[in-house]
Design a protein around this motif. Structure first.
Motif, mmCIF file in Angstrom:
data_model
loop_
_atom_site.group_PDB
_atom_site.id
_atom_site.type_symbol
_atom_site.label_atom_id
_atom_site.label_comp_id
_atom_site.label_asym_id
_atom_site.label_seq_id
_atom_site.Cartn_x
_atom_site.Cartn_y
_atom_site.Cartn_z
ATOM 1 N N CYS A 101 -24.417 -8.952 9.318
ATOM 2 C CA CYS A 101 -25.048 -8.295 7.820
ATOM 3 C C CYS A 101 -26.499 -7.612 8.187
ATOM 4 C CB CYS A 101 -25.004 -9.325 6.826
ATOM 5 S SG CYS A 101 -23.377 -10.052 6.382
ATOM 6 N N LEU A 102 -26.428 -6.426 7.689
ATOM 7 C CA LEU A 102 -27.903 -5.788 8.289
ATOM 8 C C LEU A 102 -28.698 -5.675 6.949
ATOM 9 C CD1 LEU A 102 -25.967 -2.954 10.221
ATOM 10 C CD2 LEU A 102 -27.110 -4.628 11.087
ATOM 11 N N ILE A 103 -28.179 -5.627 5.863
ATOM 12 C CA ILE A 103 -29.118 -5.459 4.708
ATOM 13 C C ILE A 103 -29.401 -6.739 4.015
ATOM 14 C CG2 ILE A 103 -29.294 -4.233 2.287
ATOM 15 C CD1 ILE A 103 -27.664 -2.016 3.596
ATOM 16 N N LYS A 104 -30.666 -6.977 3.574
ATOM 17 C CA LYS A 104 -31.146 -8.115 2.794
ATOM 18 C C LYS A 104 -30.712 -7.981 1.220
ATOM 19 C CE LYS A 104 -33.347 -10.091 6.215
ATOM 20 N NZ LYS A 104 -33.271 -11.629 6.752
ATOM 21 N N ASN A 105 -29.994 -9.106 0.624
ATOM 22 C CA ASN A 105 -30.022 -8.949 -0.629
ATOM 23 C C ASN A 105 -31.036 -9.575 -1.464
ATOM 24 O OD1 ASN A 105 -29.508 -11.625 -0.831
ATOM 25 N ND2 ASN A 105 -27.187 -11.572 -0.902
ATOM 26 N N GLU A 106 -30.945 -9.717 -2.774
ATOM 27 C CA GLU A 106 -32.114 -10.339 -3.660
ATOM 28 C C GLU A 106 -32.458 -11.924 -3.191
ATOM 29 O OE1 GLU A 106 -28.682 -9.820 -5.677
ATOM 30 O OE2 GLU A 106 -29.262 -7.665 -4.951
ATOM 31 N N LYS A 107 -31.511 -12.438 -2.565
ATOM 32 C CA LYS A 107 -31.783 -13.885 -2.451
ATOM 33 C C LYS A 107 -32.280 -13.974 -0.871
ATOM 34 C CE LYS A 107 -27.954 -15.526 -4.905
ATOM 35 N NZ LYS A 107 -26.659 -16.214 -4.918
ATOM 36 N N GLY A 108 -32.357 -12.757 -0.178
ATOM 37 C CA GLY A 108 -33.142 -12.915 1.224
ATOM 38 C C GLY A 108 -31.783 -13.092 2.255
ATOM 39 N N GLU A 109 -30.853 -12.911 1.803
ATOM 40 C CA GLU A 109 -29.518 -13.126 2.774
ATOM 41 C C GLU A 109 -29.040 -11.638 3.375
ATOM 42 O OE1 GLU A 109 -26.736 -14.900 0.220
ATOM 43 O OE2 GLU A 109 -27.500 -16.879 0.408
ATOM 44 N N SER A 110 -28.750 -11.746 4.475
ATOM 45 C CA SER A 110 -28.175 -10.447 5.022
ATOM 46 C C SER A 110 -26.653 -10.251 4.359
ATOM 47 C CB SER A 110 -28.050 -10.527 6.630
ATOM 48 O OG SER A 110 -29.404 -10.790 7.022
ATOM 49 N N LYS A 111 -26.708 -8.827 4.105
ATOM 50 C CA LYS A 111 -25.209 -8.544 3.876
ATOM 51 C C LYS A 111 -24.819 -6.995 3.751
ATOM 52 C CE LYS A 111 -21.678 -9.535 0.710
ATOM 53 N NZ LYS A 111 -20.521 -10.325 1.489
ATOM 54 N N MET A 112 -23.665 -6.814 4.440
ATOM 55 C CA MET A 112 -23.438 -5.377 4.462
ATOM 56 C C MET A 112 -22.630 -5.083 3.425
ATOM 57 S SD MET A 112 -22.370 -5.003 8.459
ATOM 58 C CE MET A 112 -22.247 -3.395 8.740
ATOM 59 N N ASP A 139 -11.294 -6.424 4.428
ATOM 60 C CA ASP A 139 -10.913 -7.252 3.215
ATOM 61 C C ASP A 139 -11.121 -8.798 3.725
ATOM 62 O OD1 ASP A 139 -10.463 -4.978 1.855
ATOM 63 O OD2 ASP A 139 -8.179 -4.950 2.311
ATOM 64 N N HIS A 140 -10.641 -8.912 5.062
ATOM 65 C CA HIS A 140 -10.736 -10.364 5.350
ATOM 66 C C HIS A 140 -12.316 -10.720 5.903
ATOM 67 C CE1 HIS A 140 -6.458 -11.633 5.117
ATOM 68 N NE2 HIS A 140 -6.461 -10.023 5.013
ATOM 69 N N SER A 141 -12.935 -9.817 6.157
ATOM 70 C CA SER A 141 -14.462 -10.134 6.509
ATOM 71 C C SER A 141 -15.205 -10.739 5.658
ATOM 72 C CB SER A 141 -15.284 -8.914 7.177
ATOM 73 O OG SER A 141 -15.526 -8.168 5.913
ATOM 74 N N ASP A 142 -14.806 -10.665 4.338
ATOM 75 C CA ASP A 142 -15.942 -11.429 3.050
ATOM 76 C C ASP A 142 -15.259 -12.649 2.891
ATOM 77 O OD1 ASP A 142 -16.941 -8.947 2.865
ATOM 78 O OD2 ASP A 142 -15.642 -8.251 1.372
ATOM 79 N N ARG A 143 -14.350 -13.081 3.547
ATOM 80 C CA ARG A 143 -13.887 -14.287 3.284
ATOM 81 C C ARG A 143 -14.834 -15.487 3.873
ATOM 82 N NH1 ARG A 143 -7.452 -14.151 3.537
ATOM 83 N NH2 ARG A 143 -7.490 -12.705 2.138
ATOM 84 N N GLU A 144 -15.179 -16.545 3.113
ATOM 85 C CA GLU A 144 -16.207 -17.598 3.721
ATOM 86 C C GLU A 144 -15.583 -18.534 4.888
ATOM 87 O OE1 GLU A 144 -19.049 -19.038 2.062
ATOM 88 O OE2 GLU A 144 -19.219 -17.330 0.982
ATOM 89 N N GLY A 145 -16.377 -18.843 5.590
ATOM 90 C CA GLY A 145 -16.125 -19.720 6.861
ATOM 91 C C GLY A 145 -15.487 -19.052 8.048
ATOM 92 N N ARG A 146 -15.547 -17.877 7.888
ATOM 93 C CA ARG A 146 -14.714 -17.077 9.135
ATOM 94 C C ARG A 146 -15.842 -16.002 9.595
ATOM 95 N NH1 ARG A 146 -8.730 -16.487 10.116
ATOM 96 N NH2 ARG A 146 -9.101 -17.070 12.336
ATOM 97 N N THR A 147 -15.992 -15.955 10.802
ATOM 98 C CA THR A 147 -16.871 -14.867 11.658
ATOM 99 C C THR A 147 -16.023 -14.156 12.663
ATOM 100 O OG1 THR A 147 -18.790 -16.275 11.302
ATOM 101 C CG2 THR A 147 -18.636 -14.500 12.890
ATOM 102 N N TYR A 148 -15.744 -12.929 12.383
ATOM 103 C CA TYR A 148 -15.009 -11.950 13.326
ATOM 104 C C TYR A 148 -16.091 -11.299 14.260
ATOM 105 C CZ TYR A 148 -11.278 -12.729 9.975
ATOM 106 O OH TYR A 148 -10.608 -13.324 9.267
#
Length: 102
Positions: A6-17, A84-93
């Motif tokens: 993830c390249l962009i920081k969201n409001e919580k400071g987490e990275s999210k593309m 579609d499958h990259s947003d699922r929790e617990g999995r890093t591709y």
């Protein structure tokens, strides 16, 4: 190895593309891959194994067409399924940037 980090920081400071950024990045990473491919070639160019590709086709999560008795998959459909499958929790591709086997 290039990962869908993830390249962009969201409001919580987490990275999210965003979805669009993921698609653009995957199109760049898979630029040398043919636009139409077999399930075996799709499995070599994606984080999914051969059996998982067939499961996704059977469940209609991955669009594929039958041509002369074999499935063919469009690169754009493969990219959409990866996103579609990259947003699922617990999995890093991770996708290797060596696509010479594809």
């Amino acid at each position: 190895v290039v990962s869908l980090v993830c390249l962009i920081k969201n409001e919580k400071g987490e990275s999210k593309m965003t979805r669009e950024e993921k698609i653009i990045e995957l199109e760049r990473m898979l630029s040398k891959v043919p636009d139409i491919m077999s399930p075996l070639r799709a499995s070599k160019c994606s984080p999914f194994g051969k059996n998982r590709i067939y499961e996704l086709i059977k469940s209609k999560e991955l669009r594929a067409f039958v041509f002369q008795g074999s499935y063919i998959i469009a690169k754009t459909d493969l990219i959409e399924t990866i996103v579609d499958h990259s947003d699922r929790e617990g999995r890093t591709y991770k996708i290797g940037h060596e696509v010479k086997w594809c």
